[in-house]
Design an enzyme around this catalytic site. Structure first.
Site, PDB file in Angstrom:
ATOM      1  CB  SER A 190      -0.977  -0.009   1.172  1.00 19.66           C
ATOM      2  OG  SER A 190      -0.312  -0.264   2.382  1.00 19.66           O
ATOM      3  CG  HIS A 218      -3.991  -0.691  -2.244  1.00 16.71           C
ATOM      4  ND1 HIS A 218      -4.491   0.570  -2.046  1.00 16.71           N
ATOM      5  CD2 HIS A 218      -3.551  -1.118  -1.031  1.00 16.71           C
ATOM      6  CE1 HIS A 218      -4.325   0.912  -0.776  1.00 16.71           C
ATOM      7  NE2 HIS A 218      -3.764  -0.098  -0.139  1.00 16.71           N
ATOM      8  CE  LYS A 249      -7.821   1.259   1.093  1.00 19.40           C
ATOM      9  NZ  LYS A 249      -7.037   0.332   1.858  1.00 19.40           N
TER      10      LYS A 249
HETATM   11  C1  LIG Z   1      -7.016   0.201   3.333  1.00 15.69           C
HETATM   12  C2  LIG Z   1      -6.445  -1.131   3.609  1.00 15.69           C
HETATM   13  C3  LIG Z   1      -7.071  -2.022   4.482  1.00 15.69           C
HETATM   14  C4  LIG Z   1      -8.237  -1.617   5.340  1.00 15.69           C
HETATM   15  O1  LIG Z   1      -9.386  -1.496   4.598  1.00 15.69           O
HETATM   16  P1  LIG Z   1     -10.539  -0.531   5.152  1.00 15.69           P
HETATM   17  O2  LIG Z   1     -11.739  -0.950   4.414  1.00 15.69           O
HETATM   18  O3  LIG Z   1     -10.082   0.853   4.829  1.00 15.69           O
HETATM   19  O4  LIG Z   1     -10.634  -0.761   6.621  1.00 15.69           O
HETATM   20  C5  LIG Z   1      -6.557  -3.286   4.606  1.00 15.69           C
HETATM   21  N1  LIG Z   1      -5.465  -3.658   3.931  1.00 15.69           N
HETATM   22  C6  LIG Z   1      -4.811  -2.815   3.109  1.00 15.69           C
HETATM   23  C7  LIG Z   1      -3.608  -3.292   2.389  1.00 15.69           C
HETATM   24  C8  LIG Z   1      -5.280  -1.525   2.928  1.00 15.69           C
HETATM   25  O5  LIG Z   1      -4.628  -0.687   2.143  1.00 15.69           O
END
Ligand SMILES: *Cc1c(COP(=O)(O)O)cnc(C)c1O
Length: 414
Positions: A190, A218, A249
């Site tokens: 990330s 992602h 996302k």
């Molecule tokens: C954003 C993210 C999460 C958490 O997801 P949310 O729905 O925002 O709680 C988990 N793992 C990774 C790699 C992320 O980037």
């Protein structure tokens, strides 16, 4: 006054001294490249060009999703009214789970899926429920905080393996005789943007009778011919896969899902505390997500993925041309929407973001402890909704910010 308050204040003063104090800006309008923001410590909103959202396909403010959300609220009301096991599990949640299971079944035989309020909770659920006392969790060094916290919550022993080091992991797995072994990795890192060697991880899982938990936060929506994520992009298929995808996302709404063999998912329903002991997300969220999946797999999603790829190529080519020749700032290799511009120390990262701010451009400065000390960076996040002109403006501004004598360090408002 109080020892607790004294301690909290001195810890925050230490954060200030290291330029590590975080502050929040207030978004006045919807998530979009041009967004009105009231920056921390100021009182007037400014329209800024942003490169820091995870809205990779530009769906977060899509009118079709807002309409589906409103329709969902009209059908089901605003609140779910309870947890999934008591009474909060709606038809919309159930439809979403069936649809996601069908999406993932080419890659995971006999797949079922389970919807969660957030990705953070999904990761806590998977690792704490599957990582029992007889298990060992093999955790990639750059894993997301939610996977690290999930491993902490699990009764399993946790073994960290070096970033993308398949030989080390192979040896660690070979040396382990636990009956349950879970390999756990982000699919797209990330803060770095590159893709984990998921095919190699899966081969190791098969060879060592282990399971592979992949967090595709992602990749879901973005990778693969129809946006089903990293498994589709790499053409993988195995019963040993547990996939976590997030829906806040690229999917532009909120929530997350786990897809895995039906026995694994059925077990999570019985045992995963972050699934059981929380109020189900509003059914309207699930209803909006059904519309999002339709967009992602359709022509519009395909076009948005192409547009995103074009912006990634444009940014990389453009930045290579304006980076200083002394190598003091460099663009890490990444094929995804996450493009890290490595700057080294925190103060420098803060100065460059302050200079970009002055030019009306928002890019997140990522500092320790989110990334290792000495690797502060700008995390440039691209979206299909960025125009060619937006990316050109960013490249130009970064060139200026790196070329100019740096301004005085930005002091972050307390
Ligand atoms: C954003 C993210 C999460 C958490 O997801 P949310 O729905 O925002 O709680 C988990 N793992 C990774 C790699 C992320 O980037």
């Amino acid at each position: 006054m109080s020892r607790l308050l004294d301690r909290l204040q001195s810890e925050m003063a230490a954060l200030d001294a290291q330029q590590l104090r975080r502050s929040r800006h207030i978004a006045e309008t919807a998530c979009a490249p041009e967004q009105a923001l009231t920056l921390a410590g100021t009182s007037q909103p400014r329209t800024m060009l942003g490169f820091s959202s995870n809205d990779y396909l530009g769906l977060a403010a899509h009118p079709a999703l807002a309409a589906a959300w409103a329709e969902g609220a009209a059908l089901y009301g605003t609140g779910s009214g309870g947890s999934h096991l008591i009474q909060g599990h709606s038809r919309a949640h159930s439809q979403l789970e069936e649809r996601l299971a069908a999406w993932m079944s080419p890659f995971i035989p006999e797949a079922r899926s389970l919807f969660f309020c957030t990705g953070y909770m999904a990761n806590l659920a998977v690792l704490s429920a599957l990582g029992g006392a007889d298990a060992v969790i093999f955790s990639e060094a750059l894993n997301h905080a939610s996977l690290i916290d999930g491993a902490r919550l699990a009764k399993a022993r946790v073994v960290r393996y070096a970033h993308c080091d398949m030989a080390a992991l192979d040896a660690q797995l070979a040396a382990c005789d636990a009956p349950v072994k879970l390999i756990v990795s982000d699919a797209v890192f990330s803060m770095d943007g590159h893709i984990a060697p998921v095919a190699d991880l899966l081969a190791l899982a098969e060879r060592h009778d282990a399971w592979l938990v992949i967090d595709d936060a992602h990749g879901f929506g973005v990778l693969g011919a129809t946006g089903r994520g990293v498994l589709q992009a790499l053409g993988l298929r195995s019963q040993r896969l547990v996939l976590v995808g997030t829906l806040g996302k690229a999917a532009g709404v909120a929530g997350a899902f786990v897809a895995a063999h039906r026995t694994v998912v059925d077990y999570l329903v019985q045992r995963a505390r972050p699934y059981i002991f929380t109020t189900a997300a509003p059914p309207a969220v699930a209803h909006a997500l059904l519309a999002s999946l339709t967009l992602i797999e359709g022509e519009e999603g395909a076009q948005r993925r192409l547009r995103l790829q074009a912006r990634i190529a444009q940014l990389r080519l453009g930045l290579q041309a304006v980076l200083p020749a002394d190598g003091s700032a460099w663009l890490a290799p990444s094929p995804t929407a996450i493009q890290p511009l490595m700057l080294g120390d925190n103060a420098r990262a803060m100065r460059v973001t302050a200079q970009l701010d002055a030019l009306g451009i928002r890019v997140g400065a990522i500092r320790p402890p989110t990334v290792p000390a000495g690797t502060a960076r700008l995390r440039i996040a691209l979206s299909a909704s960025h125009s060619e002109a937006d990316v050109a403006r960013l490249v130009d501004a970064v060139g200026q910010a790196l070329a100019q004598p740096l301004m005085k360090p930005a002091k972050e408002p307390a």
